[in-house]
Design an enzyme around this catalytic site. Sequence first.
Site, mmCIF file in Angstrom:
data_model
loop_
_atom_site.group_PDB
_atom_site.id
_atom_site.type_symbol
_atom_site.label_atom_id
_atom_site.label_comp_id
_atom_site.label_asym_id
_atom_site.label_seq_id
_atom_site.Cartn_x
_atom_site.Cartn_y
_atom_site.Cartn_z
ATOM 1 N N LYS A 163 0.948 -1.121 0.065
ATOM 2 C CA LYS A 163 -0.019 -0.023 -0.037
ATOM 3 C C LYS A 163 0.821 1.248 -0.125
ATOM 4 O O LYS A 163 2.108 1.027 0.243
ATOM 5 C CB LYS A 163 -1.024 -0.111 1.421
ATOM 6 C CG LYS A 163 -0.251 0.091 2.656
ATOM 7 C CD LYS A 163 -0.958 -0.076 3.759
ATOM 8 C CE LYS A 163 -0.337 0.088 4.900
ATOM 9 N NZ LYS A 163 -1.039 -0.328 6.143
ATOM 10 N N TYR A 186 16.131 30.059 7.468
ATOM 11 C CA TYR A 186 15.187 30.942 7.908
ATOM 12 C C TYR A 186 15.225 31.056 9.608
ATOM 13 O O TYR A 186 15.556 30.091 10.301
ATOM 14 C CB TYR A 186 13.758 30.412 7.602
ATOM 15 C CG TYR A 186 13.513 30.184 6.228
ATOM 16 C CD1 TYR A 186 13.362 31.447 5.511
ATOM 17 C CD2 TYR A 186 13.122 29.168 5.421
ATOM 18 C CE1 TYR A 186 13.245 31.444 4.199
ATOM 19 C CE2 TYR A 186 13.214 29.113 4.203
ATOM 20 C CZ TYR A 186 13.038 30.202 3.687
ATOM 21 O OH TYR A 186 12.765 30.137 2.167
HETATM 22 C C1 LIG Z 1 -0.226 -1.384 6.596
HETATM 23 C C2 LIG Z 1 -0.785 -2.977 7.096
HETATM 24 C C3 LIG Z 1 -0.290 -3.941 7.269
HETATM 25 C C4 LIG Z 1 1.351 -3.979 7.269
HETATM 26 O O1 LIG Z 1 1.836 -3.127 8.443
HETATM 27 P P1 LIG Z 1 3.405 -3.243 8.795
HETATM 28 O O2 LIG Z 1 3.441 -2.546 9.922
HETATM 29 O O3 LIG Z 1 3.882 -2.388 7.811
HETATM 30 O O4 LIG Z 1 3.925 -4.675 8.583
HETATM 31 C C5 LIG Z 1 -0.749 -5.197 7.483
HETATM 32 N N1 LIG Z 1 -2.242 -5.267 7.613
HETATM 33 C C6 LIG Z 1 -2.828 -4.187 7.458
HETATM 34 C C7 LIG Z 1 -4.418 -4.332 7.555
HETATM 35 C C8 LIG Z 1 -2.372 -2.843 7.291
HETATM 36 O O5 LIG Z 1 -3.004 -1.779 6.965
#
Ligand SMILES: *Cc1c(COP(=O)(O)O)cnc(C)c1O
Length: 402
Positions: free
Chosen positions: A71, A296
Amino acid sequence: MKLSRRAFLHSAAILPTFGIDSGATLAEAALQTPNGSSFDPWVEVRAGHLRHNVAEISRRAGGRPIIAVVKNNGYGLGVANVARALEPLEAVAGFAVVKLDEGLAIRSAGIDKPVLLMGPLDERNLGEAHRLALMPMVYTPIGAALERIAARARNPVAIHVCVDTGIGRVGVPYRDAAVLIRDLARRKSVEIRGVMMTFAEDEQFDREQLRRFEALVDDLKRDGISPGIRHAASSFALFQHRDSFLDMVRPGMAVYGIYPEPQFRRTGVMDLRPAVSLKARVAYVKQLEAGDSAGYNRAFVARRPTWIATLPVGHADGLPRVAAKGGRVRIREELYPIVASVSASHTIVEIGPERRVEIGDVATIFDWQDGSRPEDLAESCGSSVYDLTMHLNPLLPRRVIA
Ligand SMILES: *Cc1c(COP(=O)(O)O)cnc(C)c1O
């Protein structure tokens, strides 16, 4: 800068496969973007490290299948880059995304492995997801809509059901889950391929969540309903709870070679190698007199004569503003502190009393080497390592290195 069409095509073709190591000339570096400056920051993706991490996860998970979470643009590495690197691995059963576009990117890259779509969808989007053979994560009573989509497409819709056992984010509340799952299971054109949950990542409460999940599954089985593949473990659970591995594990961060919590780094449970780097070339080097300031609001004032280097990378590229509070950057194998403030497109580092870097030197914001790992930068400035990679500007060039 005007580039001939031929040069443009050449550089675009070279982009996905070739790396520039720190010894590369500026002319070579100019190939990194089709028409950008060779000083511009870029993101390096190490496919070999991705594969190494998957092997480590597979070993830790006792050979259970892995659904790799890609994702948020593959945690910043580029969703298609990651999916292409991992698709040939037997240990990788499929991919999980949140946005429909990410599922489309995987299919457009010619990847056929199962894809779980964890984001919310309306009926029109569900139809599109089904056409792309993406499995929606379901947790609301949409059985009738799924049947309509299956009827239109003339093939069944495969889904995973998401159960909320206590994280309170998405998912059908565990107390109501059996009713929803029974309803979905009785629909002939709906195939429940899996049932999933997410931990709150609280040591004690996670155990209670797992008990709730297992009680539900037992309940369904007593009714003769197969919930399919059970999965729950993210990267955190991979380190913390062996009994949460169930039928499949679902890590994101660990795939990218990054420890989700600083304390996991020293456990030896898995040897993870960061697969992502952020780099830029030094744009300017100058000496400040005592009393001269930089940034800045005069955020940095030199107490003694000192050299500073300006990097053309800033918070618009994904380098957190807080990196000015303890972050360090590697140039010519030395670490230098970020000083002043991180502005939108500039970062200033202090080199010290001697001029030890030159314009055009590669500056590594983070990579896989100890001291420069994403975890090191996140720890040194008190930011989350999740913010570091996921906030990388998606427009920065991604350079995939074998
Ligand atoms: C993002 C996510 C994961 C993976 O999480 P990590 O901490 O990056 O391993 C797994 N399951 C769901 C539903 C997620 O949203």
